[in-house]
Design a protein around this motif. Structure first.
Motif, PDB file in Angstrom:
ATOM      1  N   ASN A 197      55.987  34.272 -24.150  1.00  0.00           N
ATOM      2  CA  ASN A 197      54.727  34.658 -23.501  1.00  0.00           C
ATOM      3  C   ASN A 197      54.940  35.128 -22.058  1.00  0.00           C
ATOM      4  O   ASN A 197      54.281  34.668 -21.122  1.00  0.00           O
ATOM      5  CB  ASN A 197      53.749  33.478 -23.529  1.00  0.00           C
ATOM      6  N   ALA A 198      55.871  36.058 -21.902  1.00  0.00           N
ATOM      7  CA  ALA A 198      56.142  36.642 -20.589  1.00  0.00           C
ATOM      8  C   ALA A 198      55.295  37.899 -20.404  1.00  0.00           C
ATOM      9  O   ALA A 198      54.929  38.574 -21.372  1.00  0.00           O
ATOM     10  CB  ALA A 198      57.617  36.990 -20.457  1.00  0.00           C
ATOM     11  N   VAL A 199      54.996  38.235 -19.163  1.00  0.00           N
ATOM     12  CA  VAL A 199      54.202  39.421 -18.855  1.00  0.00           C
ATOM     13  C   VAL A 199      55.132  40.595 -18.619  1.00  0.00           C
ATOM     14  O   VAL A 199      55.985  40.568 -17.730  1.00  0.00           O
ATOM     15  CB  VAL A 199      53.321  39.187 -17.613  1.00  0.00           C
ATOM     16  N   ALA A 200      54.987  41.644 -19.435  1.00  0.00           N
ATOM     17  CA  ALA A 200      55.829  42.827 -19.309  1.00  0.00           C
ATOM     18  C   ALA A 200      55.520  43.548 -17.998  1.00  0.00           C
ATOM     19  O   ALA A 200      54.366  43.579 -17.556  1.00  0.00           O
ATOM     20  CB  ALA A 200      55.609  43.759 -20.485  1.00  0.00           C
ATOM     21  N   PRO A 201      56.528  44.150 -17.357  1.00  0.00           N
ATOM     22  CA  PRO A 201      56.342  44.680 -15.998  1.00  0.00           C
ATOM     23  C   PRO A 201      55.452  45.907 -15.900  1.00  0.00           C
ATOM     24  O   PRO A 201      54.839  46.135 -14.859  1.00  0.00           O
ATOM     25  CB  PRO A 201      57.773  45.019 -15.562  1.00  0.00           C
ATOM     26  N   ILE A 202      55.354  46.723 -16.946  1.00  0.00           N
ATOM     27  CA  ILE A 202      54.599  47.975 -16.857  1.00  0.00           C
ATOM     28  C   ILE A 202      53.257  47.866 -17.570  1.00  0.00           C
ATOM     29  O   ILE A 202      52.202  48.076 -16.985  1.00  0.00           O
ATOM     30  CB  ILE A 202      55.425  49.147 -17.408  1.00  0.00           C
ATOM     31  N   SER A 203      53.274  47.514 -18.848  1.00  0.00           N
ATOM     32  CA  SER A 203      52.039  47.432 -19.629  1.00  0.00           C
ATOM     33  C   SER A 203      51.237  46.173 -19.320  1.00  0.00           C
ATOM     34  O   SER A 203      50.034  46.127 -19.583  1.00  0.00           O
ATOM     35  CB  SER A 203      52.375  47.452 -21.122  1.00  0.00           C
ATOM     36  N   LYS A 204      51.913  45.150 -18.812  1.00  0.00           N
ATOM     37  CA  LYS A 204      51.330  43.821 -18.583  1.00  0.00           C
ATOM     38  C   LYS A 204      50.977  43.121 -19.894  1.00  0.00           C
ATOM     39  O   LYS A 204      50.237  42.129 -19.900  1.00  0.00           O
ATOM     40  CB  LYS A 204      50.092  43.882 -17.672  1.00  0.00           C
ATOM     41  N   ASP A 205      51.524  43.619 -20.994  1.00  0.00           N
ATOM     42  CA  ASP A 205      51.344  42.948 -22.275  1.00  0.00           C
ATOM     43  C   ASP A 205      52.106  41.624 -22.277  1.00  0.00           C
ATOM     44  O   ASP A 205      53.086  41.442 -21.539  1.00  0.00           O
ATOM     45  CB  ASP A 205      51.863  43.826 -23.407  1.00  0.00           C
ATOM     46  N   THR A 206      51.665  40.722 -23.132  1.00  0.00           N
ATOM     47  CA  THR A 206      52.368  39.454 -23.296  1.00  0.00           C
ATOM     48  C   THR A 206      53.407  39.610 -24.397  1.00  0.00           C
ATOM     49  O   THR A 206      53.084  39.868 -25.560  1.00  0.00           O
ATOM     50  CB  THR A 206      51.386  38.331 -23.662  1.00  0.00           C
ATOM     51  N   LEU A 207      54.660  39.477 -24.016  1.00  0.00           N
ATOM     52  CA  LEU A 207      55.776  39.651 -24.934  1.00  0.00           C
ATOM     53  C   LEU A 207      56.762  38.501 -24.734  1.00  0.00           C
ATOM     54  O   LEU A 207      56.583  37.657 -23.863  1.00  0.00           O
ATOM     55  CB  LEU A 207      56.478  40.988 -24.668  1.00  0.00           C
ATOM     56  N   ASN A 208      57.793  38.475 -25.558  1.00  0.00           N
ATOM     57  CA  ASN A 208      58.878  37.524 -25.355  1.00  0.00           C
ATOM     58  C   ASN A 208      59.928  38.150 -24.443  1.00  0.00           C
ATOM     59  O   ASN A 208      60.085  39.372 -24.412  1.00  0.00           O
ATOM     60  CB  ASN A 208      59.501  37.138 -26.694  1.00  0.00           C
ATOM     61  N   GLN A 209      60.641  37.326 -23.727  1.00  0.00           N
ATOM     62  CA  GLN A 209      61.601  37.825 -22.743  1.00  0.00           C
ATOM     63  C   GLN A 209      62.988  37.236 -22.998  1.00  0.00           C
ATOM     64  O   GLN A 209      63.144  36.034 -23.196  1.00  0.00           O
ATOM     65  CB  GLN A 209      61.152  37.473 -21.330  1.00  0.00           C
ATOM     66  N   LEU A 210      63.977  38.104 -23.001  1.00  0.00           N
ATOM     67  CA  LEU A 210      65.378  37.711 -23.047  1.00  0.00           C
ATOM     68  C   LEU A 210      66.034  38.220 -21.776  1.00  0.00           C
ATOM     69  O   LEU A 210      65.987  39.420 -21.489  1.00  0.00           O
ATOM     70  CB  LEU A 210      66.076  38.305 -24.272  1.00  0.00           C
ATOM     71  N   THR A 211      66.627  37.333 -20.998  1.00  0.00           N
ATOM     72  CA  THR A 211      67.318  37.715 -19.772  1.00  0.00           C
ATOM     73  C   THR A 211      68.814  37.530 -19.968  1.00  0.00           C
ATOM     74  O   THR A 211      69.256  36.465 -20.422  1.00  0.00           O
ATOM     75  CB  THR A 211      66.844  36.869 -18.578  1.00  0.00           C
ATOM     76  N   ILE A 212      69.589  38.565 -19.644  1.00  0.00           N
ATOM     77  CA  ILE A 212      71.045  38.456 -19.693  1.00  0.00           C
ATOM     78  C   ILE A 212      71.602  38.724 -18.297  1.00  0.00           C
ATOM     79  O   ILE A 212      71.071  39.544 -17.553  1.00  0.00           O
ATOM     80  CB  ILE A 212      71.673  39.407 -20.717  1.00  0.00           C
ATOM     81  N   VAL A 213      72.651  37.999 -17.974  1.00  0.00           N
ATOM     82  CA  VAL A 213      73.318  38.144 -16.674  1.00  0.00           C
ATOM     83  C   VAL A 213      74.799  38.360 -16.935  1.00  0.00           C
ATOM     84  O   VAL A 213      75.434  37.569 -17.652  1.00  0.00           O
ATOM     85  CB  VAL A 213      73.116  36.903 -15.778  1.00  0.00           C
ATOM     86  N   TYR A 214      75.337  39.435 -16.375  1.00  0.00           N
ATOM     87  CA  TYR A 214      76.753  39.734 -16.535  1.00  0.00           C
ATOM     88  C   TYR A 214      77.578  38.934 -15.528  1.00  0.00           C
ATOM     89  O   TYR A 214      77.152  38.697 -14.403  1.00  0.00           O
ATOM     90  CB  TYR A 214      77.010  41.227 -16.354  1.00  0.00           C
TER      91      TYR A 214
END
Length: 236
Positions: A141-158
């Motif tokens: 339930n993350a807020v997407a940066p452009i549409s502001k839709d509620t989506l799932n978020q996966l964060t990856i860090v190199y």
């Protein structure tokens, strides 16, 4: 005019596979061919599979043109990649360069950096599985940066070692069908996004799902792919 901004659009990490995938098949370019034999498939593999990763083992050639429109400026270059033999051809307005990714030298490294950048935009769902040295986290339930839709978020860090620009991070915002709809690129894992774009205009190319268009919130930036083709090995 120089278009050096193109190479700054995303983290450039060498293609490979995660250390947890030692049982998976690889091709000559070090790319994981299938993931369905791996136990405890995580969200990265789920997203990759939803976009056709399990068809990749049959891909013999993929060709595409990488385009960027920024205001009235246009940039493009074309690629032909044969992943089973690690051979790459780059075709620009001024030159054609052929090289093999298993036999790199200082002359081909700059071209390969451009290839890794463009391939990342084309096949980021697969890079989630292919790339080494990343850590990841999930958020519902993350807020997407452009549409502001509620989506799932996966964060990856190199990681800070290896690759062309180590230490960068991405936030992938995906829907219930495991399709990426937007992302943030955060240079050096900064708190604020360096760039955010959409993922849209999906099309199936011989079993490989590709988002052909990416736009920012201003409509002044558009990155898109044309002349896409995916060839597979024919059965004997």
């Amino acid at each position: 005019m120089k278009y050096t901004y193109v190479l700054l659009l995303c983290a450039l990490t060498l293609s490979g596979c995660n250390n947890n995938q030692k049982s998976a098949n690889k091709n000559a370019d070090g790319i994981v061919l299938k993931t369905d034999s791996i136990q405890n498939i995580d969200i990265r593999h789920q997203i990759a599979n939803a976009n056709g990763l399990n068809s990749w083992n049959k891909v013999s050639e993929i060709a595409f043109t990488f385009n960027v429109d920024r205001g009235e400026n246009h940039f493009h270059r074309s690629w032909i990649w044969k992943p089973k033999t690690a051979t790459v051809t780059m075709i620009s307005a001024t030159d054609t360069i052929n090289y093999n990714r298993s036999q790199m030298d200082s002359l081909t490294q700059k071209t390969d950096a451009a290839f890794i950048n463009d391939k990342y935009w084309l096949l980021a769902p697969f890079q989630l599985v292919w790339d080494e040295g990343i850590t990841f986290s999930e958020k519902d339930n993350a807020v997407a940066p452009i549409s502001k839709d509620t989506l799932n978020q996966l964060t990856i860090v190199y990681g800070n070692d290896g690759g062309y620009t180590p230490g960068d991070s991405y936030d992938f915002f995906y829907d219930k069908n495991l399709k990426i709809r937007e992302w943030n690129y955060r240079k050096a894992n900064a708190e604020k996004p360096t760039m955010s774009t959409t993922w849209e205009d999906y099309e199936d190319f011989n079993g490989i799902e590709i988002a052909k268009t990416h736009k920012d919130s201003t409509d002044n930036f558009k990155l898109y792919f044309t002349n896409i083709s995916v060839e597979k090995e024919t059965a004997n």
